[in-house]
Design a protein around this motif. Structure first.
Motif, short mmCIF file in Angstrom:
data_model
loop_
_atom_site.label_atom_id
_atom_site.label_comp_id
_atom_site.label_asym_id
_atom_site.label_seq_id
_atom_site.Cartn_x
_atom_site.Cartn_y
_atom_site.Cartn_z
N ARG A 38 9.07 15.32 -16.14
CA ARG A 38 8.74 14.21 -15.24
C ARG A 38 7.39 14.46 -14.57
NH1 ARG A 38 13.46 12.23 -11.40
NH2 ARG A 38 11.54 11.83 -10.29
N ALA A 39 6.58 13.42 -14.56
CA ALA A 39 5.25 13.49 -13.96
C ALA A 39 4.87 12.10 -13.47
CB ALA A 39 4.24 13.99 -15.00
N LEU A 40 3.77 12.03 -12.74
CA LEU A 40 3.30 10.71 -12.31
C LEU A 40 1.82 10.60 -12.55
CD1 LEU A 40 2.13 11.36 -9.09
CD2 LEU A 40 4.56 11.49 -8.84
N GLN A 41 1.40 9.36 -12.71
CA GLN A 41 -0.01 9.07 -12.92
C GLN A 41 -0.62 8.64 -11.60
OE1 GLN A 41 0.40 6.37 -16.42
NE2 GLN A 41 -1.31 7.59 -17.17
N VAL A 42 -1.78 9.17 -11.30
CA VAL A 42 -2.47 8.83 -10.06
C VAL A 42 -3.92 8.49 -10.34
CG1 VAL A 42 -0.99 10.29 -8.62
CG2 VAL A 42 -3.05 11.26 -9.61
N GLY A 43 -4.50 7.73 -9.43
CA GLY A 43 -5.92 7.41 -9.55
C GLY A 43 -6.22 6.32 -10.55
N GLY A 44 -7.47 5.89 -10.54
CA GLY A 44 -7.92 4.80 -11.40
C GLY A 44 -7.87 5.14 -12.87
#
Length: 77
Positions: A38-44
């Motif tokens: 599990r991970a998340l995407q951040v930023g543009g």
């Protein structure tokens, strides 16, 4: 960045993950894209971040899977 410094943070990058698990960039990317880790995407640019508790949970799941596979192989021998 030194390994202890990486592991003292709450989140790590895919590059950090590569170093911690000694895997390639494509292997690290595959782990998060498939949802195995599990991970998340951040930023543009949608950069991935992995929370250390999620990494620890992933590692524990892998240990359990290997133990189960080993037990199955032993039972069939």
């Amino acid at each position: 960045m030194d390994r202890n410094e990486v592991l003292s943070r709450k989140f790590i990058t895919l590059e950090d993950l590569q170093g911690v698990l000694s895997i390639s960039r494509s292997q690290a990317y595959t782990l998060v894209r498939t949802g195995d880790l599990r991970a998340l995407q951040v930023g543009g640019r949608g950069q991935w971040r992995i929370e250390l508790v999620e990494l620890e949970a992933y590692i524990e799941r892998r240990y359990q899977a290997v133990s189960a596979e080993t037990a199955d192989e032993t039972a069939t021998d």
